[in-house]
Design a protein around this motif. Structure first.
Motif, PDB file in Angstrom:
ATOM      1  N   ALA A  37       1.211  -1.148   8.248  1.00 53.41           N
ATOM      2  CA  ALA A  37       0.519  -0.185   7.383  1.00 53.41           C
ATOM      3  C   ALA A  37      -0.771  -0.827   6.899  1.00 53.41           C
ATOM      4  CB  ALA A  37       1.411   0.208   6.213  1.00 53.41           C
ATOM      5  N   LEU A  45      -8.482  -3.967   9.928  1.00 48.90           N
ATOM      6  CA  LEU A  45      -7.814  -5.273   9.853  1.00 48.90           C
ATOM      7  C   LEU A  45      -6.646  -5.368  10.818  1.00 48.90           C
ATOM      8  CD1 LEU A  45      -7.572  -5.459   5.977  1.00 48.90           C
ATOM      9  CD2 LEU A  45      -9.195  -6.686   7.429  1.00 48.90           C
ATOM     10  N   CYS A 104      -1.411  11.656  10.234  1.00 51.99           N
ATOM     11  CA  CYS A 104      -0.294  12.459   9.696  1.00 51.99           C
ATOM     12  C   CYS A 104      -0.419  13.958  10.005  1.00 51.99           C
ATOM     13  CB  CYS A 104      -0.126  12.220   8.213  1.00 51.99           C
ATOM     14  SG  CYS A 104      -1.657  11.997   7.329  1.00 51.99           S
ATOM     15  N   ARG A 131      -4.460   3.475  18.971  1.00 52.01           N
ATOM     16  CA  ARG A 131      -3.846   4.759  19.347  1.00 52.01           C
ATOM     17  C   ARG A 131      -4.335   5.301  20.683  1.00 52.01           C
ATOM     18  NH1 ARG A 131      -4.603   7.780  13.582  1.00 52.01           N
ATOM     19  NH2 ARG A 131      -3.017   6.644  12.411  1.00 52.01           N
ATOM     20  N   GLY A 178       0.811  -1.221   0.000  1.00 58.86           N
ATOM     21  CA  GLY A 178       0.000   0.000   0.000  1.00 58.86           C
ATOM     22  C   GLY A 178       0.841   1.266   0.000  1.00 58.86           C
ATOM     23  N   GLY A 199       2.839   1.308   3.230  1.00 65.11           N
ATOM     24  CA  GLY A 199       3.732   0.140   3.215  1.00 65.11           C
ATOM     25  C   GLY A 199       4.901   0.346   2.265  1.00 65.11           C
ATOM     26  N   ALA A 240      -4.981   9.449   1.681  1.00 66.27           N
ATOM     27  CA  ALA A 240      -6.166   8.590   1.572  1.00 66.27           C
ATOM     28  C   ALA A 240      -5.826   7.214   1.017  1.00 66.27           C
ATOM     29  CB  ALA A 240      -7.208   9.260   0.688  1.00 66.27           C
ATOM     30  N   GLY A 241      -4.536   6.936   0.805  1.00 67.97           N
ATOM     31  CA  GLY A 241      -4.163   5.635   0.235  1.00 67.97           C
ATOM     32  C   GLY A 241      -4.357   5.625  -1.270  1.00 67.97           C
ATOM     33  N   PHE A 242      -3.901   4.537  -1.905  1.00 70.06           N
ATOM     34  CA  PHE A 242      -3.917   4.486  -3.364  1.00 70.06           C
ATOM     35  C   PHE A 242      -5.324   4.506  -3.964  1.00 70.06           C
ATOM     36  CE2 PHE A 242       0.447   2.435  -3.268  1.00 70.06           C
ATOM     37  CZ  PHE A 242       1.060   3.629  -3.547  1.00 70.06           C
TER      38      PHE A 242
HETATM   39  N1  LIG Z   1      -1.720   7.201   3.534  1.00 65.37           N
HETATM   40  C1  LIG Z   1      -1.313   7.929   4.563  1.00 65.37           C
HETATM   41  O1  LIG Z   1      -0.713   9.016   4.423  1.00 65.37           O
HETATM   42  C2  LIG Z   1      -1.564   7.462   5.990  1.00 65.37           C
HETATM   43  C3  LIG Z   1      -1.136   8.276   7.006  1.00 65.37           C
HETATM   44  C4  LIG Z   1      -1.293   7.853   8.320  1.00 65.37           C
HETATM   45  C5  LIG Z   1      -1.885   6.641   8.587  1.00 65.37           C
HETATM   46  N2  LIG Z   1      -2.331   5.861   7.575  1.00 65.37           N
HETATM   47  C6  LIG Z   1      -2.887   4.563   7.911  1.00 65.37           C
HETATM   48  O2  LIG Z   1      -1.993   3.543   7.430  1.00 65.37           O
HETATM   49  C7  LIG Z   1      -2.755   2.402   7.045  1.00 65.37           C
HETATM   50  C8  LIG Z   1      -2.459   2.066   5.583  1.00 65.37           C
HETATM   51  O3  LIG Z   1      -2.906   3.129   4.752  1.00 65.37           O
HETATM   52  P1  LIG Z   1      -2.557   3.189   3.193  1.00 65.37           P
HETATM   53  O4  LIG Z   1      -2.911   4.555   2.788  1.00 65.37           O
HETATM   54  O5  LIG Z   1      -1.175   2.678   2.937  1.00 65.37           O
HETATM   55  O6  LIG Z   1      -3.622   2.093   2.577  1.00 65.37           O
HETATM   56  P2  LIG Z   1      -3.589   1.370   1.173  1.00 65.37           P
HETATM   57  O7  LIG Z   1      -2.752   2.093   0.188  1.00 65.37           O
HETATM   58  O8  LIG Z   1      -5.001   1.072   0.818  1.00 65.37           O
HETATM   59  O9  LIG Z   1      -2.840  -0.067   1.491  1.00 65.37           O
HETATM   60  C9  LIG Z   1      -3.476  -1.067   2.230  1.00 65.37           C
HETATM   61  C10 LIG Z   1      -2.529  -2.257   2.456  1.00 65.37           C
HETATM   62  O10 LIG Z   1      -3.224  -3.248   3.242  1.00 65.37           O
HETATM   63  C11 LIG Z   1      -3.305  -4.487   2.520  1.00 65.37           C
HETATM   64  N3  LIG Z   1      -4.586  -5.141   2.729  1.00 65.37           N
HETATM   65  C12 LIG Z   1      -5.807  -4.758   2.263  1.00 65.37           C
HETATM   66  N4  LIG Z   1      -6.751  -5.657   2.626  1.00 65.37           N
HETATM   67  C13 LIG Z   1      -6.102  -6.621   3.339  1.00 65.37           C
HETATM   68  C14 LIG Z   1      -6.515  -7.828   3.969  1.00 65.37           C
HETATM   69  N5  LIG Z   1      -7.799  -8.240   3.950  1.00 65.37           N
HETATM   70  N6  LIG Z   1      -5.586  -8.572   4.634  1.00 65.37           N
HETATM   71  C15 LIG Z   1      -4.296  -8.180   4.662  1.00 65.37           C
HETATM   72  N7  LIG Z   1      -3.831  -7.056   4.054  1.00 65.37           N
HETATM   73  C16 LIG Z   1      -4.724  -6.289   3.418  1.00 65.37           C
HETATM   74  C17 LIG Z   1      -3.143  -4.105   1.054  1.00 65.37           C
HETATM   75  O11 LIG Z   1      -2.662  -5.246   0.355  1.00 65.37           O
HETATM   76  P3  LIG Z   1      -3.091  -5.538  -1.201  1.00 65.37           P
HETATM   77  O12 LIG Z   1      -2.195  -4.665  -2.065  1.00 65.37           O
HETATM   78  O13 LIG Z   1      -2.789  -6.983  -1.368  1.00 65.37           O
HETATM   79  O14 LIG Z   1      -4.546  -5.203  -1.337  1.00 65.37           O
HETATM   80  C18 LIG Z   1      -2.115  -2.974   1.168  1.00 65.37           C
HETATM   81  O15 LIG Z   1      -0.821  -3.535   1.338  1.00 65.37           O
HETATM   82  C19 LIG Z   1      -4.231   2.743   7.320  1.00 65.37           C
HETATM   83  O16 LIG Z   1      -4.567   2.267   8.613  1.00 65.37           O
HETATM   84  C20 LIG Z   1      -4.233   4.253   7.254  1.00 65.37           C
HETATM   85  O17 LIG Z   1      -5.300   4.829   7.977  1.00 65.37           O
HETATM   86  C21 LIG Z   1      -2.179   6.239   6.272  1.00 65.37           C
END
Ligand SMILES: NC(=O)c1ccc[n+]([C@@H]2O[C@H](COP(=O)([O-])OP(=O)(O)OC[C@H]3O[C@@H](n4cnc5c(N)ncnc54)[C@H](OP(=O)(O)O)[C@@H]3O)[C@@H](O)[C@H]2O)c1
Length: 238
Positions: free
Chosen positions: A81, A86, A147, A109, A11, A14, A178-180
Protein backbone atom coordinates in the motif's frame (compact mmCIF):
# COMPACT_ATOMS: atom_id res chain seq x y z
CA UNK A 1 0.47 -20.26 8.02
CA UNK A 2 1.79 -17.94 5.32
CA UNK A 3 4.05 -15.26 6.74
CA UNK A 4 3.06 -11.85 5.36
CA UNK A 5 4.15 -8.23 5.48
CA UNK A 6 2.28 -5.01 4.73
CA UNK A 7 4.18 -2.19 2.99
CA UNK A 8 2.83 1.26 3.87
CA UNK A 9 0.98 -0.25 6.83
CA UNK A 10 0.20 3.06 8.51
CA UNK A 11 -1.71 4.59 5.55
CA UNK A 12 -5.37 4.41 4.56
CA UNK A 13 -4.98 1.24 2.49
CA UNK A 14 -2.29 -0.24 4.74
CA UNK A 15 -4.59 0.00 7.78
CA UNK A 16 -7.29 -1.84 5.85
CA UNK A 17 -4.80 -4.60 4.99
CA UNK A 18 -3.82 -4.85 8.66
CA UNK A 19 -7.46 -5.00 9.73
CA UNK A 20 -8.19 -7.84 7.27
CA UNK A 21 -5.01 -9.80 8.02
CA UNK A 22 -4.90 -9.53 11.83
CA UNK A 23 -6.10 -12.82 13.30
CA UNK A 24 -6.53 -14.38 9.84
CA UNK A 25 -6.57 -18.20 9.90
CA UNK A 26 -4.14 -18.56 6.96
CA UNK A 27 -1.85 -15.56 7.23
CA UNK A 28 0.54 -14.55 9.98
CA UNK A 29 1.14 -10.81 10.01
CA UNK A 30 4.90 -10.64 10.62
CA UNK A 31 6.24 -7.34 9.26
CA UNK A 32 4.69 -3.87 8.99
CA UNK A 33 6.63 -1.20 7.12
CA UNK A 34 6.24 2.53 6.59
CA UNK A 35 8.45 5.60 6.11
CA UNK A 36 11.47 6.46 8.22
CA UNK A 37 9.14 8.76 10.21
CA UNK A 38 7.36 5.69 11.57
CA UNK A 39 10.14 3.09 11.59
CA UNK A 40 11.20 1.95 15.06
CA UNK A 41 7.86 2.81 16.69
CA UNK A 42 5.25 0.33 17.86
CA UNK A 43 2.47 0.06 15.27
CA UNK A 44 -0.07 1.39 17.78
CA UNK A 45 2.03 4.56 18.20
CA UNK A 46 3.06 4.96 14.56
CA UNK A 47 -0.39 4.98 13.02
CA UNK A 48 -3.40 7.07 13.72
CA UNK A 49 -6.10 4.38 13.41
CA UNK A 50 -8.97 5.82 11.43
CA UNK A 51 -11.07 2.81 10.44
CA UNK A 52 -14.61 2.26 11.70
CA UNK A 53 -13.59 -1.01 13.38
CA UNK A 54 -11.59 -1.32 16.62
CA UNK A 55 -7.79 -1.28 16.46
CA UNK A 56 -6.41 -4.87 16.26
CA UNK A 57 -4.63 -4.94 19.61
CA UNK A 58 -2.71 -8.16 18.88
CA UNK A 59 -0.56 -6.41 16.24
CA UNK A 60 -0.16 -3.15 18.16
CA UNK A 61 3.25 -4.10 19.58
CA UNK A 62 4.83 -4.97 16.23
CA UNK A 63 7.73 -2.57 15.65
CA UNK A 64 7.29 -0.79 12.33
CA UNK A 65 10.18 -1.41 9.93
CA UNK A 66 11.73 0.78 7.30
CA UNK A 67 10.46 -0.17 3.83
CA UNK A 68 13.43 -2.16 2.54
CA UNK A 69 13.75 -5.69 1.23
CA UNK A 70 16.12 -6.46 4.14
CA UNK A 71 13.22 -5.86 6.56
CA UNK A 72 11.16 -8.50 4.76
CA UNK A 73 13.47 -11.52 4.87
CA UNK A 74 11.09 -13.62 6.96
CA UNK A 75 7.96 -13.15 4.85
CA UNK A 76 6.59 -15.17 1.93
CA UNK A 77 4.12 -12.58 0.69
CA UNK A 78 3.69 -8.81 0.95
CA UNK A 79 0.65 -6.63 0.43
CA UNK A 80 1.81 -3.24 -0.82
CA UNK A 81 0.00 0.00 0.00
CA UNK A 82 2.87 2.31 -0.91
CA UNK A 83 2.55 5.52 -2.89
CA UNK A 84 3.12 4.66 -6.56
CA UNK A 85 6.29 6.73 -6.88
CA UNK A 86 7.92 4.67 -4.10
CA UNK A 87 6.52 1.24 -4.84
CA UNK A 88 8.52 0.42 -7.97
CA UNK A 89 11.96 -0.33 -6.58
CA UNK A 90 11.01 -2.14 -3.39
CA UNK A 91 8.28 -4.26 -5.01
CA UNK A 92 10.68 -5.39 -7.75
CA UNK A 93 13.41 -6.12 -5.19
CA UNK A 94 10.95 -8.22 -3.19
CA UNK A 95 9.88 -10.20 -6.28
CA UNK A 96 13.53 -10.84 -7.19
CA UNK A 97 14.19 -12.00 -3.63
CA UNK A 98 11.51 -14.68 -3.98
CA UNK A 99 8.65 -12.85 -2.26
CA UNK A 100 5.15 -12.68 -3.75
CA UNK A 101 3.92 -9.08 -4.05
CA UNK A 102 0.22 -8.14 -4.17
CA UNK A 103 0.17 -4.44 -4.92
CA UNK A 104 -2.38 -1.66 -4.71
CA UNK A 105 0.03 0.80 -6.31
CA UNK A 106 -0.31 1.69 -9.98
CA UNK A 107 3.39 1.30 -10.86
CA UNK A 108 3.31 -2.13 -12.53
CA UNK A 109 -0.38 -2.44 -13.44
CA UNK A 110 0.12 -1.99 -17.17
CA UNK A 111 3.33 -4.05 -17.52
CA UNK A 112 2.72 -6.79 -20.11
CA UNK A 113 3.77 -9.63 -17.78
CA UNK A 114 2.04 -8.37 -14.61
CA UNK A 115 -1.51 -9.56 -13.86
CA UNK A 116 -3.99 -6.77 -13.16
CA UNK A 117 -6.65 -8.75 -11.40
CA UNK A 118 -10.19 -8.48 -10.14
CA UNK A 119 -10.60 -12.12 -9.06
CA UNK A 120 -14.31 -12.30 -9.93
CA UNK A 121 -13.59 -11.01 -13.44
CA UNK A 122 -10.21 -12.22 -14.77
CA UNK A 123 -8.57 -14.68 -12.38
CA UNK A 124 -7.13 -16.49 -15.43
CA UNK A 125 -4.76 -13.53 -15.94
CA UNK A 126 -2.78 -14.88 -12.98
CA UNK A 127 -1.21 -17.15 -15.61
CA UNK A 128 1.03 -14.16 -16.39
CA UNK A 129 3.03 -15.04 -13.29
CA UNK A 130 4.59 -17.80 -15.43
CA UNK A 131 5.91 -15.10 -17.78
CA UNK A 132 7.67 -13.45 -14.83
CA UNK A 133 9.10 -16.80 -13.74
CA UNK A 134 10.36 -17.41 -17.30
CA UNK A 135 12.44 -14.26 -16.89
CA UNK A 136 14.05 -15.69 -13.75
CA UNK A 137 12.00 -13.94 -11.04
CA UNK A 138 11.56 -16.29 -8.05
CA UNK A 139 8.72 -14.28 -6.52
CA UNK A 140 6.04 -12.42 -8.45
CA UNK A 141 4.09 -9.18 -8.69
CA UNK A 142 0.29 -9.16 -8.95
CA UNK A 143 -1.64 -5.89 -8.97
CA UNK A 144 -5.19 -4.79 -8.38
CA UNK A 145 -6.69 -1.85 -10.23
CA UNK A 146 -7.81 1.55 -9.25
CA UNK A 147 -10.82 1.19 -6.89
CA UNK A 148 -13.43 2.62 -9.27
CA UNK A 149 -12.24 0.24 -12.00
CA UNK A 150 -12.98 -2.71 -9.70
CA UNK A 151 -16.62 -1.64 -9.42
CA UNK A 152 -16.87 -1.01 -13.15
CA UNK A 153 -15.40 -4.34 -14.26
CA UNK A 154 -17.52 -6.32 -11.76
CA UNK A 155 -20.57 -4.73 -13.38
CA UNK A 156 -19.31 -5.35 -16.91
CA UNK A 157 -18.27 -8.98 -16.44
CA UNK A 158 -21.80 -10.47 -16.67
CA UNK A 159 -22.42 -8.41 -19.83
CA UNK A 160 -19.39 -9.81 -21.67
CA UNK A 161 -21.52 -12.08 -23.85
CA UNK A 162 -23.17 -9.02 -25.41
CA UNK A 163 -20.97 -6.99 -27.67
CA UNK A 164 -20.63 -3.32 -26.96
CA UNK A 165 -18.36 -0.78 -28.59
CA UNK A 166 -18.52 2.40 -26.57
CA UNK A 167 -18.58 2.60 -22.79
CA UNK A 168 -19.18 5.84 -20.87
CA UNK A 169 -18.82 5.86 -17.12
CA UNK A 170 -19.23 8.55 -14.45
CA UNK A 171 -18.05 7.96 -10.88
CA UNK A 172 -18.84 9.54 -7.52
CA UNK A 173 -15.83 8.60 -5.37
CA UNK A 174 -15.32 8.85 -1.63
CA UNK A 175 -12.57 10.91 -0.02
CA UNK A 176 -10.89 7.78 1.43
CA UNK A 177 -9.66 7.06 -2.09
CA UNK A 178 -7.25 9.98 -1.83
CA UNK A 179 -5.49 8.67 1.29
CA UNK A 180 -5.34 10.32 4.69
CA UNK A 181 -3.63 13.48 3.54
CA UNK A 182 -5.45 13.66 0.23
CA UNK A 183 -8.22 16.29 0.28
CA UNK A 184 -8.41 19.34 2.56
CA UNK A 185 -11.72 19.44 4.46
CA UNK A 186 -12.36 23.01 3.28
CA UNK A 187 -12.22 21.85 -0.36
CA UNK A 188 -14.62 18.92 -0.10
CA UNK A 189 -17.12 19.83 2.65
CA UNK A 190 -20.53 20.58 1.04
CA UNK A 191 -18.87 20.26 -2.35
CA UNK A 192 -18.25 17.98 -5.33
CA UNK A 193 -14.91 18.11 -7.13
CA UNK A 194 -15.27 17.10 -10.79
CA UNK A 195 -11.63 16.18 -11.25
CA UNK A 196 -9.32 13.49 -9.83
CA UNK A 197 -5.86 13.74 -11.35
CA UNK A 198 -4.96 10.70 -13.46
CA UNK A 199 -8.07 8.75 -12.42
CA UNK A 200 -9.96 8.93 -15.72
CA UNK A 201 -6.94 7.76 -17.70
CA UNK A 202 -6.41 4.86 -15.26
CA UNK A 203 -10.04 3.77 -15.53
CA UNK A 204 -9.90 3.86 -19.29
CA UNK A 205 -6.70 1.86 -19.76
CA UNK A 206 -7.05 -0.57 -16.82
CA UNK A 207 -10.57 -1.59 -17.83
CA UNK A 208 -9.37 -2.64 -21.28
CA UNK A 209 -6.60 -4.81 -19.79
CA UNK A 210 -8.84 -6.48 -17.20
CA UNK A 211 -11.63 -7.15 -19.69
CA UNK A 212 -9.10 -8.34 -22.27
CA UNK A 213 -8.21 -11.91 -23.21
CA UNK A 214 -5.04 -13.59 -21.96
CA UNK A 215 -3.84 -16.15 -24.50
CA UNK A 216 -0.92 -17.51 -22.47
CA UNK A 217 1.57 -15.05 -23.93
CA UNK A 218 -0.09 -11.64 -23.77
CA UNK A 219 -3.34 -9.81 -23.11
CA UNK A 220 -5.40 -8.77 -26.11
CA UNK A 221 -7.12 -5.60 -24.98
CA UNK A 222 -10.92 -5.58 -24.86
CA UNK A 223 -12.39 -4.36 -28.17
CA UNK A 224 -14.34 -1.34 -26.98
CA UNK A 225 -13.60 2.26 -26.06
CA UNK A 226 -14.00 3.71 -22.56
CA UNK A 227 -14.66 7.31 -21.65
CA UNK A 228 -14.57 8.09 -17.91
CA UNK A 229 -15.60 11.12 -15.89
CA UNK A 230 -14.47 10.90 -12.23
CA UNK A 231 -15.80 13.05 -9.39
CA UNK A 232 -14.82 13.32 -5.74
CA UNK A 233 -17.77 13.55 -3.34
CA UNK A 234 -17.94 14.18 0.43
CA UNK A 235 -18.53 10.68 1.81
CA UNK A 236 -15.94 8.64 3.72
CA UNK A 237 -15.95 5.32 1.84
CA UNK A 238 -17.26 3.80 -1.32
N1 LIG B 1 -6.95 5.05 -0.74
C1 LIG B 1 -7.51 4.25 -1.63
O1 LIG B 1 -8.74 3.99 -1.63
C2 LIG B 1 -6.68 3.58 -2.71
C3 LIG B 1 -7.33 2.78 -3.61
C4 LIG B 1 -6.58 2.11 -4.58
C5 LIG B 1 -5.22 2.27 -4.63
N2 LIG B 1 -4.59 3.09 -3.75
C6 LIG B 1 -3.14 3.17 -3.81
O2 LIG B 1 -2.61 2.56 -2.62
C7 LIG B 1 -1.40 3.23 -2.26
C8 LIG B 1 -1.53 3.76 -0.83
O3 LIG B 1 -2.55 4.75 -0.78
P1 LIG B 1 -3.08 5.34 0.61
O4 LIG B 1 -4.31 6.06 0.25
O5 LIG B 1 -3.11 4.29 1.66
O6 LIG B 1 -1.87 6.40 0.99
P2 LIG B 1 -1.54 7.06 2.39
O7 LIG B 1 -2.70 7.03 3.31
O8 LIG B 1 -0.90 8.36 2.10
O9 LIG B 1 -0.39 6.06 3.02
C9 LIG B 1 0.91 6.02 2.50
C10 LIG B 1 1.75 4.95 3.21
O10 LIG B 1 3.06 4.93 2.62
C11 LIG B 1 4.06 5.22 3.61
N3 LIG B 1 5.12 6.06 3.07
C12 LIG B 1 5.05 7.37 2.71
N4 LIG B 1 6.26 7.80 2.30
C13 LIG B 1 7.11 6.74 2.40
C14 LIG B 1 8.49 6.55 2.14
N5 LIG B 1 9.28 7.54 1.69
N6 LIG B 1 9.03 5.31 2.33
C15 LIG B 1 8.26 4.30 2.79
N7 LIG B 1 6.94 4.42 3.08
C16 LIG B 1 6.38 5.62 2.88
C17 LIG B 1 3.32 5.97 4.71
O11 LIG B 1 4.05 5.80 5.92
P3 LIG B 1 4.10 6.98 7.06
O12 LIG B 1 2.81 6.86 7.86
O13 LIG B 1 5.29 6.62 7.87
O14 LIG B 1 4.22 8.30 6.34
C18 LIG B 1 1.97 5.23 4.70
O15 LIG B 1 2.11 4.00 5.40
C19 LIG B 1 -1.18 4.33 -3.32
O16 LIG B 1 -0.33 3.81 -4.33
C20 LIG B 1 -2.58 4.59 -3.82
O17 LIG B 1 -2.60 5.13 -5.12
C21 LIG B 1 -5.29 3.75 -2.78
Amino acid sequence: MISVGVLGATGAVGQRFVQLLAGHPNFELSVLTASKRSAGKKYRDACSWRLEVPFPEDVGDIIVSDTTVESLKKVDLVFSALPADLAGDVEMQCAKAGIGVCSNASTYRMEPDVPLVVPEVNADHLGMIDLQRDKGTDGFIVTNPNCSTIMLTCSLAPLRRFSFSDLRVATMQAISGAGFEGIPGMAIFDNLIPYIGGEEEKMERETLKIMGTFDGAEVQKAPFSVSACCNRVPVIDG
